[in-house]
Design a protein around this motif. Structure first.
Motif, mmCIF file in Angstrom:
data_model
loop_
_atom_site.group_PDB
_atom_site.id
_atom_site.type_symbol
_atom_site.label_atom_id
_atom_site.label_comp_id
_atom_site.label_asym_id
_atom_site.label_seq_id
_atom_site.Cartn_x
_atom_site.Cartn_y
_atom_site.Cartn_z
ATOM 1 N N LEU A 117 -39.905 -24.641 -14.457
ATOM 2 C CA LEU A 117 -40.634 -23.728 -13.384
ATOM 3 C C LEU A 117 -41.574 -22.993 -14.192
ATOM 4 C CD1 LEU A 117 -40.296 -21.756 -10.949
ATOM 5 C CD2 LEU A 117 -38.649 -20.603 -12.137
ATOM 6 N N ILE A 118 -42.808 -22.943 -13.444
ATOM 7 C CA ILE A 118 -44.021 -22.763 -13.911
ATOM 8 C C ILE A 118 -44.178 -21.267 -13.080
ATOM 9 C CG2 ILE A 118 -46.511 -22.741 -14.538
ATOM 10 C CD1 ILE A 118 -45.809 -25.678 -15.082
ATOM 11 N N VAL A 144 -41.467 -27.415 -10.852
ATOM 12 C CA VAL A 144 -41.654 -26.361 -9.678
ATOM 13 C C VAL A 144 -42.777 -25.342 -10.051
ATOM 14 C CG1 VAL A 144 -40.742 -24.599 -8.039
ATOM 15 C CG2 VAL A 144 -39.197 -26.595 -8.826
ATOM 16 N N LEU A 145 -43.705 -25.276 -9.289
ATOM 17 C CA LEU A 145 -44.792 -24.390 -9.648
ATOM 18 C C LEU A 145 -45.039 -23.298 -8.592
ATOM 19 C CD1 LEU A 145 -47.481 -23.586 -10.762
ATOM 20 C CD2 LEU A 145 -48.681 -25.115 -9.532
ATOM 21 N N LYS A 146 -44.657 -21.987 -8.989
ATOM 22 C CA LYS A 146 -45.076 -20.865 -8.336
ATOM 23 C C LYS A 146 -46.403 -20.125 -8.481
ATOM 24 C CE LYS A 146 -44.281 -16.980 -6.116
ATOM 25 N NZ LYS A 146 -45.777 -16.451 -6.603
ATOM 26 N N CYS A 154 -56.245 -20.048 -3.473
ATOM 27 C CA CYS A 154 -55.962 -20.809 -4.344
ATOM 28 C C CYS A 154 -54.573 -21.371 -4.224
ATOM 29 C CB CYS A 154 -56.239 -19.906 -5.772
ATOM 30 S SG CYS A 154 -57.779 -19.589 -6.179
ATOM 31 N N SER A 155 -53.579 -20.661 -4.099
ATOM 32 C CA SER A 155 -52.204 -20.835 -3.964
ATOM 33 C C SER A 155 -52.134 -21.850 -2.863
ATOM 34 C CB SER A 155 -51.263 -19.581 -3.523
ATOM 35 O OG SER A 155 -50.031 -19.998 -3.458
ATOM 36 N N VAL A 174 -44.358 -23.628 -4.635
ATOM 37 C CA VAL A 174 -43.733 -22.724 -3.699
ATOM 38 C C VAL A 174 -44.344 -21.255 -3.792
ATOM 39 C CG1 VAL A 174 -41.653 -21.033 -3.679
ATOM 40 C CG2 VAL A 174 -41.200 -23.622 -4.792
ATOM 41 N N GLU A 175 -44.888 -21.045 -2.516
ATOM 42 C CA GLU A 175 -45.770 -19.959 -2.279
ATOM 43 C C GLU A 175 -44.897 -18.712 -2.132
ATOM 44 O OE1 GLU A 175 -49.713 -20.970 -0.580
ATOM 45 O OE2 GLU A 175 -48.479 -22.139 0.369
#
Length: 473
Positions: A117-118, A144-146, A154-155, A174-175
């Motif tokens: 998880l980042i 999983v990138l938050k 950017c997100s 995941v936003e």
């Protein structure tokens, strides 16, 4: 509720995919790295526009600090991946095993941690998302990138465009949700991770000082000040964990330093930086008001010697220089994270060491000096994530040195091979031959066997290396 169920389903599917062993293949890892590279190369304009929309970054700054660095990091990882993945042979002569374990060999095999998880910050929306992602993929993990919701354009680009270049079984963006980045939130993350015994790396920041030794770098003062100011005002308007938070200088050189800073600031950013489009804006109104409050203290306002203008409607603060604001004021006790630069005066530059030591350990210490004595003392007597002499920010771009903090400024390290190691577990693999055995290692015990154990403990010191060489022949 439905979205929560979907997320849990996606996470379980990613775990199943990881257990299939596919991510351990070098070909798969390289394909993901090439996918990230293709995303950057084919969407450069879109990335620049998103950074402009979220943070007001000039396209040149966007390429320098995010796109260009990431392309370099990806090429380095692709070139180095085979060596990173290879087991490390433990040289037998250096491993002084007991005599009873003679004819043994050992190696260290890197294996992926699993699901990573980042949480990334808003100030480098692509750099702080993709730099750890590179290491996680290179190490063979699913991710999983938050991204931060404070940089929505950017997100969105990461969630809706980058993922099309990657294996959907192994990555999910995941936003939404709260931002993460300071020591307080770092403690919350650590507390949650402890419940599951999950390893954590935290890049938090801190008040990074710059020591300006005007005497020893007399002929290079202007170059030193240019590097200080671009590291402060010219890098996301100072909204950076490794930016210079304040400058330490001797009182007798204060006026010279201030006049040079004023001249260099105008030369680089113009008389009206908002119109010249060379300084990024503040990320949102909340952070703008936080910065405004730092200088609303009358004692701090009185210390402003340059700049100070603020445009709340456009979330813009011009480069601002302050001299000796009260050390107990918020601007000197809290991380600034904006284009406000306090100068603190000292009787002699050597006093900077005690000044820095009296405060929480920073992510980086910058020292502009040609004095080898001061350099040695700065290295040996202070503690920080890194020390940089005669420049600012450049350590972030280096793939061959680790990047990370200590204490309040963070824990763990990454960049280049260190990112690979951060997301890997080095498994020790030991092999023993059947060609030798020592009868006294087994029960039943007696005094004679105890004596043999004592004797062999000396034997390994003198003869163990020789026997280990035999083990490799």
């Amino acid at each position: 509720m439905e979205s929560s169920r979907n997320l849990h389903g996606d996470l379980e599917a990613m775990r199943v995919f990881f257990r299939s062993g596919r991510t351990k293949e070098a070909s798969w890892r390289k394909s993901q790295l090439r996918g990230v590279l293709a995303f950057l190369m084919e969407n450069e304009r879109e990335i620049m526009m998103a950074l402009k929309q979220d943070l007001g970054k000039h396209h040149a700054e966007a390429f320098r600090d995010e796109i260009g660095i990431l392309i370099k990091s990806l090429n380095y990882a692709l070139k180095s991946l085979k060596a990173w993945m290879s087991p490390k042979q433990v040289v037998p002569i250096l491993v002084k095993l007991p005599v009873i374990a003679v004819l043994s060999t050992a190696e260290l095999l890197p294996e992926p941690l699993g699901q990573v998880l980042i949480f990334s910050s808003w100030n480098f929306p692509f750099g702080l998302s993709l730099e750890p992602l590179i290491g996680a993929f290179a190490a063979g993990n699913t991710v999983v990138l938050k991204p931060s919701e404070l940089a929505p354009a950017c997100s969105s680009l990461l969630a809706n465009t980058m993922t099309t270049y990657l294996d959907g079984n192994a990555v999910k963006v995941v936003e939404g949700g709260p931002s993460v980045g300071n020591a307080r939130v770092g403690r919350i993350v650590m507390a949650a991770a402890v419940k599951h015994l999950t390893p954590v790396a935290l890049e938090l920041g801190g008040k990074c000082p710059a020591v300006l030794d005007s005497l020893s770098c007399y002929w290079d003062r202007e170059v030193a000040i240019k590097r200080i100011l671009v590291g402060k005002f010219g890098t996301c308007a100072g909204q950076v964990c490794i930016t210079i938070d304040y400058v330490l200088v001797e009182k007798k050189f204060l006026s010279t330093a201030v006049e040079l800073m004023k001249a260099v600031t105008e030369k680089m950013f113009g008389e009206n930086p908002r119109e010249t489009n060379t300084v990024a804006r503040i990320v949102n109104k909340q952070h703008f008001l936080r910065l405004k409050n730092l200088v609303d203290d009358p004692r701090v306002t009185a210390s402003i010697v340059y700049g100070g203008k603020m445009d709340e409607e456009n979330l813009f603060i011009e480069p601002t220089i302050l001299v000796d604001p009260p050390l107990e004021s918020e601007i000197m006790t809290e991380e600034i994270f904006g284009p406000l630069l306090p100068i603190i005066t000292l009787e002699k530059i050597e006093d900077s060491i005690e000044f820095i030591k009296s405060r929480p350990r920073p992510l980086t210490i910058y020292a502009f000096t040609k004095s080898k004595t001061l350099e040695r003392r700065m290295i040996s007597e202070t503690s920080s994530g890194s020390v940089v002499f005669n420049d600012a920010i450049i350590q972030y771009a280096a793939d061959t040195i680790p990047f990370g903090g200590i204490g309040e400024s963070g824990m763990g390290r990454y960049h280049g091979k260190y990112s690979f190691e951060a997301f890997s577990h080095e498994k020790a693999v030991v092999r023993r031959s059947y060609l030798s055995e020592f009868w006294f290692r087994f029960p039943p015990w007696n005094e004679y066997k105890l004596q043999l154990f004592r004797e062999q403990s000396h034997f390994v010191f003198f003869w163990g290396p020789l026997l280990q060489i035999v083990a490799t022949i």
